[in-house]
Scaffold this motif. Structure first.
Motif, PDB file in Angstrom:
ATOM      1  N   ARG A  98       2.157   4.426  14.852  1.00 42.57           N
ATOM      2  CA  ARG A  98       1.289   4.227  13.688  1.00 42.57           C
ATOM      3  C   ARG A  98       0.208   5.293  13.536  1.00 42.57           C
ATOM      4  N   TRP A 102      -2.138   7.386   8.998  1.00 49.19           N
ATOM      5  CA  TRP A 102      -3.374   7.551   8.236  1.00 49.19           C
ATOM      6  C   TRP A 102      -3.635   8.984   7.802  1.00 49.19           C
ATOM      7  N   MET A 105      -1.589   8.905   4.668  1.00 49.83           N
ATOM      8  CA  MET A 105      -1.908   7.863   3.688  1.00 49.83           C
ATOM      9  C   MET A 105      -3.208   8.147   2.934  1.00 49.83           C
ATOM     10  N   VAL A 140       2.546   2.177   3.714  1.00 48.35           N
ATOM     11  CA  VAL A 140       1.815   0.923   3.926  1.00 48.35           C
ATOM     12  C   VAL A 140       2.729  -0.119   4.563  1.00 48.35           C
ATOM     13  N   TRP A 143       2.898   0.607   8.119  1.00 46.20           N
ATOM     14  CA  TRP A 143       1.654   0.244   8.800  1.00 46.20           C
ATOM     15  C   TRP A 143       1.585  -1.259   9.080  1.00 46.20           C
ATOM     16  N   ARG A 144       2.081  -2.056   8.131  1.00 48.85           N
ATOM     17  CA  ARG A 144       1.986  -3.504   8.234  1.00 48.85           C
ATOM     18  C   ARG A 144       3.221  -4.142   8.869  1.00 48.85           C
ATOM     19  N   SER A 160      -5.046  -2.106   3.768  1.00 44.59           N
ATOM     20  CA  SER A 160      -3.625  -1.762   3.645  1.00 44.59           C
ATOM     21  C   SER A 160      -2.952  -2.609   2.578  1.00 44.59           C
ATOM     22  N   MET A 163      -3.834  -1.123  -0.747  1.00 48.34           N
ATOM     23  CA  MET A 163      -3.060   0.098  -0.970  1.00 48.34           C
ATOM     24  C   MET A 163      -1.633  -0.236  -1.391  1.00 48.34           C
ATOM     25  N   ALA A 164      -1.074  -1.284  -0.797  1.00 48.06           N
ATOM     26  CA  ALA A 164       0.277  -1.699  -1.169  1.00 48.06           C
ATOM     27  C   ALA A 164       0.320  -2.155  -2.619  1.00 48.06           C
TER      28      ALA A 164
END
Length: 353
Positions: A98, A102, A105, A140, A143-144, A160, A163-164
């Motif tokens: 991960r 960033w 992103m 995203v 990330w999740r 996050s 952002m999604a």
């Protein structure tokens, strides 16, 4: 030191985004250099596994095939560069996890917020940058992502999630059907079809939301003559009626672009809008076989993670009707996303690296 490296990485990605109007070559070079720098720290730490070694061998084979079979070296080098972005992103994501997300992103989010605008087209108002929004959405999701292990949770957070939502709204507002379909493919990996609530509540709510979106954005249901089918038929006939050498070895990198440049009716078309057929036409049956083998090897590498497989599958879907090989940021982000999803799953399984 790590903070400095992250800031430097953000700067490189930011420059690559603002270099987009100057042409894809500069952007691809910056993205490839960024990915290679992300892999430098792992050199010599561990030998490649058999699967990774085979995947690297396949990528080298198809790159060599494109270079050797081309009469236009510049076009061949550009194609090899395009082919390198996704695998490099995948390798970085698998190695770093991960922490590689960033630095991409943040500048990507800033760019789409600043640069995106509604454009009036013959089919109504549409938001630009659909594949950059799609790239942000994939990042995203990565990330999740939650590992497929009972009791393990994902790396969530309000930021996050916001952002999604921004990315999904941007994709829908672009009214780019293949981008919407790719987003749906990525999301499908996280749907638990074995859960009763998925059928009783989730799918009906999703159906209502889809109906509302289609009602507000009717272009998603339009069927219109974009010109793709006519040019696919034209190039298919050329390939099929060509010599045995043309069919097996291809017409060479850059052959499609040269023809379209000389067709007055294709002046606004730009490219073939089908990367799979593009590879078949320019590199022949041999090149297409290597191309499909490469995709199979990448999916085999990340098979431990359903999310990773679906992210790569979404890229393949976009390549049916678009020039995805020229979308460097989407390819890099998809590779990173798939690699990170695999990394998360392997950590949850305690499989090691």
């Amino acid at each position: 030191m790590q903070l400095f490296i992250a800031i430097l990485g953000m700067a490189v990605i930011a420059v690559s985004l603002w270099a987009l109007p100057l042409g894809g070559t500069i952007t691809k070079i910056l993205l490839i250099l960024w990915a290679l720098a992300g892999l430098l720290g792992m050199l010599g730490r561990k030998a490649l596994g058999l699967d990774a070694a085979l995947a690297l061998l396949v990528w080298g084979a198809i790159s060599l095939w494109v270079l050797v079979g081309s009469a236009e070296m510049g076009a061949a080098i550009r194609l090899v560069g395009n082919l390198a972005v996704l695998p490099l992103g995948l390798a970085v994501g698998m190695v770093q996890g991960r922490r590689c997300l960033w630095p991409v992103m943040v500048p990507l989010l800033v760019y789409v917020v600043i640069d995106s605008e509604f454009l009036l087209t013959s089919e109504g108002w549409r938001l630009n940058n659909p594949f950059l929004f799609l790239a942000l959405f994939v990042m995203v999701v990565a990330w999740r992502v939650k590992p497929d292990v009972p009791g393990e949770t994902g790396n969530g957070g309000f930021l996050s999630l916001a952002m999604a939502v921004i990315a999904a709204c941007g994709i829908f507002a672009s009214q780019t059907r293949i981008a919407v379909l790719a987003m749906a493919v990525v999301m499908t990996a996280r749907i638990r079809f074995t859960h009763a609530w998925t059928w009783l509540l989730g799918l009906p709510l999703a159906g209502l939301a889809l109906w509302a979106v289609m009602d507000a954005l009717p272009r998603l249901l339009f069927t219109h003559a974009s010109g793709r089918l006519a040019y696919w038929q034209m190039f298919w006939q050329q390939w099929w009626q060509g010599t045995a050498q043309n069919r097996w070895l291809g017409f060479g990198a850059g052959a499609i672009e040269r023809q379209l440049q000389h067709l007055q009716t294709a002046s606004s078309f730009g490219a073939l809008h089908n990367d799979h057929f593009h590879m078949l036409y320019e590199s022949g049956i041999v090149g297409a076989a290597l191309w499909l083998t490469g995709w199979g090897m990448m999916m085999w590498l990340v098979r431990a993670s359903k999310s990773a497989v679906y992210i790569l599958l979404a890229v393949m879907v976009t390549m049916i009707t678009d020039n995805t090989l020229s979308y460097g940021h989407y390819l890099l982000c998809s590779g990173l996303g798939a690699g990170v999803a695999w990394h998360v799953q392997m950590q949850a399984d305690d499989g090691g690296f």
